[in-house]
Scaffold this active site. Structure first.
Site, mmCIF file in Angstrom:
data_model
loop_
_atom_site.group_PDB
_atom_site.id
_atom_site.type_symbol
_atom_site.label_atom_id
_atom_site.label_comp_id
_atom_site.label_asym_id
_atom_site.label_seq_id
_atom_site.Cartn_x
_atom_site.Cartn_y
_atom_site.Cartn_z
ATOM 1 N N ALA A 166 0.838 -1.210 0.000
ATOM 2 C CA ALA A 166 0.000 0.000 0.000
ATOM 3 C C ALA A 166 0.864 1.247 0.000
ATOM 4 O O ALA A 166 1.982 1.257 0.519
ATOM 5 C CB ALA A 166 -0.937 0.012 1.205
ATOM 6 N N GLU B 87 -3.401 -12.492 -3.486
ATOM 7 C CA GLU B 87 -4.811 -12.425 -3.892
ATOM 8 C C GLU B 87 -5.228 -10.964 -3.883
ATOM 9 O O GLU B 87 -4.842 -10.222 -2.979
ATOM 10 C CB GLU B 87 -5.695 -13.157 -2.875
ATOM 11 N N ASN C 17 -10.085 -4.283 -8.134
ATOM 12 C CA ASN C 17 -8.970 -3.385 -7.809
ATOM 13 C C ASN C 17 -8.061 -3.190 -9.027
ATOM 14 O O ASN C 17 -6.960 -3.734 -9.134
ATOM 15 C CB ASN C 17 -8.181 -3.941 -6.614
ATOM 16 N N TYR D 128 0.524 -5.019 -10.693
ATOM 17 C CA TYR D 128 1.096 -6.376 -10.716
ATOM 18 C C TYR D 128 1.381 -6.822 -12.154
ATOM 19 O O TYR D 128 2.420 -7.416 -12.436
ATOM 20 C CB TYR D 128 0.158 -7.383 -10.032
HETATM 21 C C1 LIG Z 1 -1.957 -0.260 -5.682
HETATM 22 C C2 LIG Z 1 -1.012 0.805 -5.124
HETATM 23 C C3 LIG Z 1 -0.041 0.167 -4.145
HETATM 24 C C4 LIG Z 1 -0.219 1.407 -6.316
HETATM 25 O O1 LIG Z 1 0.694 2.370 -5.799
HETATM 26 P P1 LIG Z 1 0.958 3.754 -6.570
HETATM 27 O O2 LIG Z 1 2.093 4.430 -5.920
HETATM 28 O O3 LIG Z 1 -0.333 4.500 -6.666
HETATM 29 O O4 LIG Z 1 1.337 3.186 -8.010
HETATM 30 P P2 LIG Z 1 2.325 3.836 -9.082
HETATM 31 O O5 LIG Z 1 2.143 5.326 -9.116
HETATM 32 O O6 LIG Z 1 3.693 3.334 -8.848
HETATM 33 O O7 LIG Z 1 1.713 3.199 -10.405
HETATM 34 C C5 LIG Z 1 2.138 1.916 -10.762
HETATM 35 C C6 LIG Z 1 1.209 1.276 -11.769
HETATM 36 O O8 LIG Z 1 -0.081 1.070 -11.173
HETATM 37 C C7 LIG Z 1 -1.028 1.102 -12.199
HETATM 38 N N1 LIG Z 1 -1.948 2.191 -11.948
HETATM 39 C C8 LIG Z 1 -1.726 3.325 -11.226
HETATM 40 N N2 LIG Z 1 -2.852 4.048 -11.182
HETATM 41 C C9 LIG Z 1 -3.782 3.350 -11.886
HETATM 42 C C10 LIG Z 1 -5.147 3.555 -12.181
HETATM 43 N N3 LIG Z 1 -5.803 4.648 -11.768
HETATM 44 N N4 LIG Z 1 -5.805 2.595 -12.903
HETATM 45 C C11 LIG Z 1 -5.161 1.482 -13.338
HETATM 46 N N5 LIG Z 1 -3.844 1.237 -13.074
HETATM 47 C C12 LIG Z 1 -3.193 2.164 -12.367
HETATM 48 C C13 LIG Z 1 -0.302 1.327 -13.494
HETATM 49 O O9 LIG Z 1 0.064 0.079 -14.024
HETATM 50 C C14 LIG Z 1 0.913 2.072 -13.012
HETATM 51 O O10 LIG Z 1 1.982 1.976 -13.882
HETATM 52 P P3 LIG Z 1 2.148 3.142 -15.040
HETATM 53 O O11 LIG Z 1 2.233 4.433 -14.305
HETATM 54 O O12 LIG Z 1 3.445 2.750 -15.713
HETATM 55 O O13 LIG Z 1 0.947 3.033 -15.913
HETATM 56 C C15 LIG Z 1 -1.792 1.981 -4.448
HETATM 57 O O14 LIG Z 1 -2.729 2.486 -5.353
HETATM 58 C C16 LIG Z 1 -2.503 1.570 -3.166
HETATM 59 O O15 LIG Z 1 -1.965 1.695 -2.073
HETATM 60 N N6 LIG Z 1 -3.745 1.091 -3.289
HETATM 61 C C17 LIG Z 1 -4.524 0.675 -2.117
HETATM 62 C C18 LIG Z 1 -3.997 -0.608 -1.536
HETATM 63 C C19 LIG Z 1 -4.129 -1.763 -2.493
HETATM 64 O O16 LIG Z 1 -5.082 -1.858 -3.256
HETATM 65 N N7 LIG Z 1 -3.132 -2.652 -2.442
HETATM 66 C C20 LIG Z 1 -3.111 -3.817 -3.279
HETATM 67 C C21 LIG Z 1 -3.905 -4.936 -2.721
HETATM 68 S S1 LIG Z 1 -2.990 -5.799 -1.500
#
Ligand SMILES: CC(C)(COP(=O)(O)OP(=O)(O)OC[C@H]1O[C@@H](n2cnc3c(N)ncnc32)[C@H](O)[C@@H]1OP(=O)(O)O)[C@@H](O)C(=O)NCCC(=O)NCCS
Length: 154
Positions: free
Chosen positions: A72, A105, A110, A117
Site C-alpha cells: 500500500a 490475492e 482493484n 502487478y
Molecule cells: C496499488 C497501489 C499500491 C499502487 O501504488 P501507486 O504508488 O499509486 O502506483 P504507481 O504510481 O507506482 O503506479 C504503478 C502502476 O499502477 C497502475 N496504476 C496506477 N494508477 C492506476 C489507475 N488509476 N488505474 C489502473 N492502473 C493504475 C499502473 O500500471 C501504473 O503503472 P504506469 O504508471 O506505468 O501506468 C496503491 O494504489 C494503493 O496503495 N492502493 C490501495 C492498496 C491496495 O489496493 N493494495 C493492493 C492490494 S494488496
C-alpha cells in the site's frame, strides 16, 4: 525522494494508519510490530527524508515462495511511482532470498493494483469465487521470480 528500508517498530504507527485508511480489515499497530524483524517475513517501507512512511509491503516466505500480505501507498501519494518502486524492491528481495515465486490475492475490482502487478509480469493463476465478504472474487496472481527477467526489464 524516497528510500526503501526494512520495516522497524518505529514505522508501525504510520503503517497502521495507512492500513486503516486503505483496507476493510486492516492490520493493527501491534500486528505490524510483530512482523518487524520476524524470521520468514520480509517487510519494507518507503520513507522520505524526514522518516515519513509513504508506503510499504510485506510477504511471508513459505516453502520457497513469497506470499504477499499487503502492498500500500499512502492515499495522498498514490500515482507517483511509489507502488512501482516497492514492487521493484519486492522482486529484488525475493530474488536475493532465492524465492521461486511471489503470489497474492487481490479483489477483482482493484484495477489499480492489478495494473501494477501486471506491469511487473504477474499472471493470473486462478480465481477464488466470492472470496471477499462472500460477494467479490479474489484473483490469484503469480510471478515466477526464479529465472524471470521481468525485473531486469523495468
Ligand atoms: C496499488 C497501489 C499500491 C499502487 O501504488 P501507486 O504508488 O499509486 O502506483 P504507481 O504510481 O507506482 O503506479 C504503478 C502502476 O499502477 C497502475 N496504476 C496506477 N494508477 C492506476 C489507475 N488509476 N488505474 C489502473 N492502473 C493504475 C499502473 O500500471 C501504473 O503503472 P504506469 O504508471 O506505468 O501506468 C496503491 O494504489 C494503493 O496503495 N492502493 C490501495 C492498496 C491496495 O489496493 N493494495 C493492493 C492490494 S494488496
Amino acid at each position: 525522494m524516497i528510500e526503501i528500508v526494512d520495516m522497524a517498530k518505529a514505522h508501525a504507527k504510520q503503517v497502521a494508519e495507512i492500513e486503516k485508511n486503505t483496507f476493510a480489515e486492516p492490520w493493527s499497530e501491534a500486528q505490524i510490530e510483530e512482523i518487524c524483524g520476524k524470521f520468514g517475513v520480509v517487510a519494507r517501507v518507503a520513507v522520505d527524508c524526514d522518516g515519513s512512511v509513504a508506503g510499504y509491503y510485506s510477504y511471508n516466505s513459505v516453502c520457497g515462495d513469497g506470499y504477499i500480505n499487503n502492498v500500500a501507498v499512502r492515499e495522498d501519494l498514490r500515482g507517483k511511482g511509489i507502488g512501482k518502486a516497492l514492487m521493484r524492491d519486492m522482486i529484488y528481495t525475493a530474488s536475493l532470498y532465492g524465492l521461486q515465486g511471489l503470489t497474492l490475492e487481490v479483489r477483482s475490482s482493484n484495477a489499480r493494483a492489478r495494473g501494477l502487478y501486471e506491469t511487473f509480469g504477474f499472471e493470473v493463476g486462478g480465481i477464488r469465487k466470492k472470496f471477499y465478504q462472500n460477494t467479490e472474487d479474489a484473483i490469484i496472481y503469480w510471478l515466477n521470480v526464479g529465472g524471470n527477467d521481468n525485473f531486469k526489464r523495468q
